[in-house]
Each structure stands twice: as structure tokens, then as C-alpha cells.
Design a protein around this motif. Structure first.
Motif, short mmCIF file in Angstrom:
data_model
loop_
_atom_site.label_atom_id
_atom_site.label_comp_id
_atom_site.label_asym_id
_atom_site.label_seq_id
_atom_site.Cartn_x
_atom_site.Cartn_y
_atom_site.Cartn_z
N GLY A 67 0.18 13.42 3.96
CA GLY A 67 0.02 12.56 5.13
C GLY A 67 0.07 13.33 6.43
N VAL A 71 4.90 12.50 2.41
CA VAL A 71 4.06 11.43 1.87
C VAL A 71 2.77 12.04 1.31
N THR A 72 2.33 11.56 0.16
CA THR A 72 1.03 11.94 -0.40
C THR A 72 0.13 10.70 -0.39
N VAL A 73 -1.06 10.84 0.25
CA VAL A 73 -2.00 9.72 0.35
C VAL A 73 -2.98 9.82 -0.82
N THR A 125 0.83 -1.21 0.00
CA THR A 125 0.00 0.00 0.00
C THR A 125 0.86 1.26 0.00
N GLU A 126 2.15 1.12 -0.31
CA GLU A 126 3.01 2.29 -0.39
C GLU A 126 4.07 2.07 -1.47
N ILE A 134 5.55 7.83 -1.18
CA ILE A 134 6.63 8.44 -0.39
C ILE A 134 7.58 9.16 -1.34
N GLU A 144 1.70 9.38 9.38
CA GLU A 144 1.86 8.79 8.05
C GLU A 144 3.12 9.28 7.33
N ASN A 194 -0.04 5.05 -0.39
CA ASN A 194 0.85 6.07 0.17
C ASN A 194 2.05 6.24 -0.76
N GLU A 215 -6.36 8.27 -2.78
CA GLU A 215 -7.58 7.46 -2.66
C GLU A 215 -8.09 7.19 -4.07
#
Length: 786
Positions: free
Chosen positions: A772, A781-783, A710-711, A744, A776, A742, A785
Motif C-alpha cells: 500500500g 498493508v498488501t493490496v 474490502t479489508e 492488513i 493506504e 486490503n 487485485e
């Protein structure tokens, strides 16, 4: 190290060869003054710079080292207020041009690969303004250009005009019918920087003017006609103005040089150093040299060493010292190579400590000796009325007084030149002294007593130069652990000495001497047999290594093909997924249109939509069970060309192109790829040929869902590379059914984060993005969706 030692080892001849590899007088100056160092750090640094230059020469060919001049005298002259001459400025400009060429050249190499050369090149200054100023004022042939200043340009134009006027006037005089009979010849010449005509002595009064010279016979007078005196005067005045302006220009140029003198001086020194370093690299290439290791264990290990000054085919030798033994006693016949062995060891030591490569195998190594002492060759001194023995002994006494445990001592024919019994006793006493002082030494000798001495001491070893008694020739190979013998009987017999005389000579030997001779012979034969076996083992080892390398290359090729197939399957799966998305979007669009249509039309459209959904379900179910269906079946024992088979490893079907070979391998056409696979890796299928090449996405989606994270970490990537990697990862994450991701990218300057943000805002599969929180990773970090 002592100059006498370097001379005896012919170290200066090596420096002459190094000097020839230099491009400048400054580099040659450094080459001839090179002496061995005794500091391990300095030695390693010198060797490393030689290795760097050799690698650069091997990879990039010619290095721009032209145009490097020694301008030290010009800089000193400028510093004390002198005015430099045009040719001095040309040498300075040439040096600056060489500086720029070297800077551009070194920009092509990587700092981490060539740190020493890179560091030197970073100290070079372009000084483009100074070079341009010189180029604008001085032409390549060393003349001051008219454009150097407006005043100079004006003066020279006036000079040219006046000289044209002068020429015209003189032409009129020498062509005049009146003057022709007075002239010796109808020509114009120069005396005392003035234009004159040759007048016959008897017509002196007929040509008014200034007398400047006459011929040796007095028959010809060189007179400046009064008609051109004024013009000549004007030319001289203008030339004086020109000279004054040139002096002014040269003074200004000198001041410009003086302003940058320290940087010009540094450029010269750096270029000289680079020239010298690359000369060491060139010499290594010529000698086929390698960088020896430098150890602190006081060991010398030379493998396959070749004396660099011997012409023609050189037999490589192995020399060891300091490991199992500190003193080596080398015995054997004359012309067998004992002296060459000593010189090779001594010269290699000096060359290595000077930072030069040695012509030996790469795993050779040396240790640092504070001094090397040698007693080699004929030391007879006529001036001092000393015999060969006396001269040698005087030298040996001096060596014993100065040598210590950090020295290397080399003796050639130790104890020779006197009574054999006394000479052998002296030789053993000298070696005993070195032995007790822990001094590393190698000595050559004819004395059998020294062979016994070597056997009786723990850290003293015998050695010999191999001799072939059948051909009566030495092989020049050094055999450590085996004492040599003179081979006098074998040589005499082979040369034709009567057998009875040889046998009589043998009878004079004691029984003990005969046993020792036989023992040496057996040892020598065993050593030669061992050497042959070692060479055979090395050959076998080399063959095995080559086979292993071939297998590794074949394995790498298989892995590459496998990755290509997987990549192709991934692309095909994405195509199927995109097609399904298009169908779904089209269906949703049709549903929206139903709001404006009649009830009857809505029912009809709903029925059509249901039919399409059922078709998609059926298609997906068929693909989902494809892999399981084929996995359950067994691999076939044989296949025919044209059969359709299933490849479980790639979740793909293909057509058989060839029958199985001896290794049970077949070629299969799977889509655009042609694969070589084992028969055990395929399954038979009864599908029609029209279905070949289709790919089921179920296996791919399942595998992605199990392995996808998930990253994704994009720190250290450039923007374009990061976007490319992120695009691939989003596809995988979307296929695997992830709801968020996520990304990075780190904080840094923010450039990478901005590029990623712009890309994600326009991505069709991204619903929203945010930075984040503290748990996070914050702004690093950019989350995402989906």
C-alpha cells in the motif's frame, strides 16, 4: 502482634499444621516463623500467592518439591576455604536436580495466570555444568568414582592388583599343612589396617612376622607374616596415593561450588519459598479455605466461617464488625459457643494477615488490624497470688493502655469473677472507654445490664448464640441483633426441677425483667423464622440459577448448530461456484480450439457453446428465484413424514423426519444435517425428492456483497492461522464480487508479510499484489487485485 495473643488464639497450632504440609526443613523453618503482617500490600501479596499455589495444586496435582536440602553450612564452609565431604556434594546435586524439576514444572503454567509463582521460578538457575561435574565424580552412595580422575583410576587398579596378590599369599599360608597347626583358626583378619593371621601363643616363634595385637586371654596372637609385609606396605602406599587424589578431587569440586555459590544460594532460597507457598496452598485445600477480601473500610465480614481446629462437624457462623457497629456484645448460656465465636474472629484475622486462607465463604472479607488483644480463658496466676478476677483485670488494664483505633479487642466473660452488680458496671465502663476511642471490640457476658448498654449506643450491637430450649442444646449459630438469655428456668424445668419451684423463681423477677425476657424470646423466635425464610430464598435462588444455566447451555447448543448449518451452506455454495468456474474454463478452452478448426466445425462448436450457456443461465435463474418463491408462501399448519419442505433461514430444502411435537417442533434432514426447527420456520414445496439438498447461491452471494469489507486485519496472527483466515476471506470477497482487497498484516519483523505474499502469488483468483501507499497504510498493508 503479641506472642500471648497468638498463643491464646491457638495460632501456633495452625503453624504446626502448615509445617506438616512442607516438604523440606527450609520450608518448615519459614512456616513456624510466619507472623501476621500489618501492611495491606504485603497481606494481599501473601494471600495472592496462597491462591495461586492452591489453583496449581487443584489443576496439576503434585508439585515436584523433593530433594530440597539446607546447604547453608556447606556454602559457608566452602567460602572460608574448607573442603566439602561427598555427602555434602550429594545434597548440593539434589538441590540442583530439584531446581531443574521445578523449572520444567513451571514451564507448564501461564505467566498471566500465575505471576507470583512464575516470577519466582524465573529466578532459578539450572547450573547444569556444576551438577554434571558432581555426578561424574561422586556416586549416589557417596563414594568417589574411579572415573573422577585418571590418577585415581590408576591407583585403585594397582590397589586391587596388590590386594589380590596379598589374598593369594595369605590363602597359601592358612591352607598350608605346615602352618595349620600353628593357627588358632584358618582365617585372615585385620588389625591396625594390616592383614594378620591368628597364631596360637605357644607357636609364636614358629610364625615369623610382626605382632600387631593379641586376644584378651593372651592365647591368640595376631601376626602379620613376613611373607606379606612388603605387599601390605605397598597397599598402604597406594592407599595413601588414593586418599591424596580424593582430597584433590574434593578440593576442585569445592572450588566449582564456590564459583557458583551465590546462584546455588539463590536457588535454595527460591525453592524454600516455593515449598512454603505450596504448603499454604495444601493447607487451604485441607481446610477447604478461601481467600478473604481485604478492605480499607475497617470492616470484618465472615460468612459461614468454621473454626479450623475443631474436630468433627462444625456449625458455620456469620460474624460482622465495623459496618453498622464497632462493638458487639454476645450473650447467652455457657457451652453455647461464645468463646468459639471470639476465637474464630481473632484466629481468622491473624491467619488472613499472615497470608493464609480461612475456612469461610468466598465473599468473606477482613480489614488490617495493627494488633489484636485478647482476654480469654482462665488467667489465674498461682505464682503471683492473683485471683481469676485480679488476673483478668491486670490483663485488661494492659490492653486498654495499648489498644487504639487500629486494634481489635476480644473480651471473654467481661466483668466476671466478682460481684455481679459491680462486675456489670465495670464491664459497661470498659466498653464505654472502647466506644469513645473508636476501637473495634467483641465481648461475651452473662450480664443483662450489658444488653441494655448495647441498645442505648448507636454503634454497639447485641448478639447471642442460638439455644434450643426443647433439646436443651445450643445450635452454635450467632444471631446478631438479638440479645441472649440464660435459659436457666427452661433448662431447670426440663431437667426435672419441680414446677412450683421454677414458678417461685420466676416470681422473684421484677416486672421489667420479665418484659425484657419476653421481648428477647420474641426477638429470638423472629430471628429464627427470618433465618429459615432466608435459607428457603437461597434454595429457590439456587434452583433458578441452575435453570438459567441450563437454558443458556441449550441456547449455546442451538447457536452452535446454526453456525454448522451456515458453514455447510457456505461450503456447498463454494462447490457450486467451483463447478460453474470449471464449466466456464472448459468453454473458454473450446473457444480457443476453434481458431484451428474449419468454419463448419466452428459453427457447430459455437452452437454447442450457446446451448451450454443457455443451460447455465436457466439453472442460475431457477436457483435465484428459489428463495423468493418459498418466502412468499405461508408456513404449513401440519406436515407429514416424508414431505419436502423449504427452510428460509438456511435457504435449503429438506425432508421431514418426524411429526410436530407438543412445541410444534419437527426434525428435518437437510443434506448431511439433521435439524430441529419450529413448524413456523418451514415452507411446503412441491419439488421432487431428487432435488432435495440443493442450495441456491443467490442468497449467499447477496448477503456476502452486503456485509463483506474490502479489508481484512491479520495482525497478531501466526503465519498458518493468518493464511487460513485469508483463504476464507478471499473466497467470500470473490463470491461478493469485490475487485480488490486490503490485507492488513502490520510491519513488525516482516515474517507475516512474507508468508502472505508467497501465498497470494500462487492464488488462482489473484491478478496482482502490491504494498500500500502512504494513504493506504504503507508496508503494513498488501493490496490484492482479483
Amino acid at each position: 502482634m503479641r506472642e500471648k495473643t497468638l498463643r491464646k488464639l491457638e495460632y501456633n497450632t495452625i503453624l504446626d499444621k502448615l509445617k506438616q504440609c512442607c516438604s523440606s526443613s527450609l520450608g518448615k523453618e519459614k512456616a513456624v516463623s510466619l507472623v501476621p503482617a500489618i501492611d495491606g500490600v504485603i497481606v494481599k501479596s501473601r494471600l495472592a500467592e496462597t491462591s495461586e499455589s492452591k489453583r496449581i495444586l487443584s489443576n496439576m496435582g503434585r508439585v515436584p518439591l523433593d530433594g530440597i536440602y539446607d546447604i547453608r553450612s556447606s556454602l559457608r564452609k566452602a567460602s572460608i576455604g574448607g573442603i566439602l565431604a561427598p555427602d555434602e556434594f550429594l545434597r548440593i546435586a539434589s538441590l540442583l536436580n530439584a531446581t531443574n524439576n521445578m523449572k520444567r514444572f513451571c514451564q507448564q503454567i501461564e505467566e498471566q495466570d500465575f505471576p507470583i509463582i512464575w516470577d519466582l521460578a524465573s529466578k532459578l538457575y539450572s547450573l547444569s555444568k556444576l551438577k554434571s561435574t558432581i555426578d561424574e565424580c561422586i556416586s549416589p552412595d557417596g563414594l568417589i568414582k574411579d572415573s573422577a580422575s585418571p590418577e585415581l583410576n590408576k591407583a585403585r587398579k594397582q590397589i586391587r592388583n596388590k590386594q589380590a596378590e596379598l589374598k593369594s599369599k595369605l590363602d597359601q599360608i592358612i591352607r598350608s599343612t605346615v602352618y595349620q597347626k600353628y593357627l588358632q583358626e584358618p582365617l585372615v583378619t585385620i588389625r591396625n589396617d594390616r592383614h594378620v593371621v591368628p597364631v596360637k601363643q605357644e607357636y609364636r616363634s614358629n610364625v615369623p612376622g610382626i605382632l600387631h595385637d593379641q586376644s584378651a586371654s593372651g592365647a591368640t596372637l595376631y601376626i602379620e607374616p613376613m611373607a606379606v609385609v612388603e605387599i601390605n606396605n605397598k597397599v598402604r602406599q597406594l592407599q595413601a596415593i588414593e586418599e591424596k587424589e580424593i582430597e584433590k578431587i574434593l578440593k576442585l569440586l569445592t572450588e566449582s561450588v564456590q564459583e557458583d555459590a551465590s546462584l546455588v544460594q539463590m536457588n535454595m532460597e527460591v525453592l524454600a519459598t516455593l515449598d512454603f507457598i505450596f504448603a499454604k496452598g495444601k493447607l487451604s485445600v485441607k481446610m477447604d479455605g478461601t481467600e478473604p477480601g481485604v478492605n480499607s473500610a475497617k470492616e470484618v465480614n465472615i460468612y459461614q466461617g468454621k473454626h479450623p481446629l475443631i474436630e468433627g462437624e462444625v456449625v458455620p457462623i456469620d460474624i460482622r464488625l465495623g459496618g453498622d457497629f464497632d462493638i458487639l456484645v454476645v450473650t447467652g448460656p455457657n457451652t453455647g459457643g461464645k468463646t468459639v465465636t471470639l476465637k474464630t474472629l481473632g484466629l481468622f484475622t491473624c491467619m488472613s494477615q499472615a497470608g493464609l486462607h480461612i475456612p469461610a465463604r468466598e465473599d468473606s472479607s477482613i480489614t488490617i488490624f495493627k494488633d489484636v488483644f485478647v482476654d480469654i480463658g482462665d488467667e489465674q496466676s498461682i505464682e503471683q497470688s492473683l485471683s481469676t478476677f485480679s488476673s483478668h483485670m491486670t490483663n485488661i488494664i494492659s490492653i486498654l493502655m495499648e489498644a487504639d483505633s487500629s486494634s481489635l479487642v476480644l473480651f471473654d466473660e467481661l466483668g466476671a469473677g466478682t460481684d455481679p452488680t459491680e462486675g456489670a458496671a465495670l464491664a459497661m465502663a470498659i466498653l464505654e472507654y472502647l466506644y469513645n476511642k473508636n476501637i473495634k471490640a467483641v465481648a461475651t457476658t452473662h450480664y443483662s445490664e450489658l444488653k441494655a448498654f448495647a441498645y442505648q449506643r448507636e454503634r454497639v450491637e447485641n448478639a447471642s448464640v442460638e439455644f434450643d430450649s426443647k433439646t436443651l442444646r445450643p445450635t452454635y449459630k450467632l444471631l446478631i441483633g438479638v440479645p441472649g438469655k440464660s435459659n436457666a428456668f427452661e433448662i431447670s424445668a426440663r431437667l426435672g426441677l419441680k414446677r412450683e419451684i421454677v414458678e417461685t423463681a420466676r416470681s422473684f423477677l421484677t416486672q421489667e425483667e420479665v418484659k425484657v425476657a419476653d421481648l428477647i424470646k420474641n426477638l429470638e423466635e423472629n430471628q429464627m423464622a427470618s433465618e429459615r425464610e432466608r435459607l428457603e430464598a437461597e434454595t429457590i435462588k439456587g434452583n433458578l440459577e441452575r435453570q438459567l444455566e441450563a437454558i443458556k447451555r441449550e441456547k449455546d447448543e442451538i447457536e452452535r448448530k446454526k453456525e454448522e448449518v451456515i458453514r455447510s451452506a457456505h461450503l456447498k455454495a463454494n462447490e457450486i461456484l467451483d463447478e460453474a468456474k470449471k464449466e466456464a474454463n472448459k468453454f473458454m478452452k473450446e473457444l480457443k480450439q476453434l481458431k484451428t478448426e474449419s468454419l463448419e466445425e466452428q459453427k457447430k462448436a459455437a452452437q454447442q457453446g450457446k446451448s451450454k450457456i443457455d443451460q447455465l443461465k436457466q439453472s442460475n435463474q431457477e436457483r435465484a428465484t428459489e428463495k423468493e418463491k418459498h418466502t412468499e408462501s405461508e408456513s404449513p399448519k401440519k406436515v407429514n413424514v416424508g414431505d419436502t419442505v423449504y427452510l428460509p433461514a438456511y435457504n435449503q430444502k429438506g425432508e421431514v423426519l418426524t411429526k410436530p411435537n407438543a412445541n410444534d417442533e419437527i426434525q428435518v434432514q437437510a443434506g448431511i444435517l439433521k435439524l430441529s426447527v419450529k413448524l413456523s420456520e418451514v415452507r411446503l414445496t412441491k419439488e421432487d425428492k431428487k432435488d432435495r439438498g440443493q442450495i441456491s447461491t443467490k442468497g449467499i452471494v447477496k448477503e456476502k456483497a452486503m456485509n463483506i469489507k474490502t479489508e481484512v486485519d491479520l495482525r497478531g496472527y501466526k503465519a498458518e492461522q493468518a493464511i487460513y483466515e485469508l483463504d476464507k476471506y478471499i473466497d467470500d470477497a470473490y463470491v461478493a464480487g469485490l475487485s480488490f482487497l486490503n490485507v492488513i498484516h502490520g510491519k513488525g519483523t516482516g515474517a507475516l508479510r512474507q508468508a502472505i505474499t508467497e501465498y497470494l502469488r500462487n492464488h488462482p483468483q489473484v491478478k496482482s499484489i502490491r504494498l500500500g501507499d502512504n494513504s493506504e497504510g504503507g508496508s503494513g498493508v498488501t493490496v490484492v487485485e482479483f
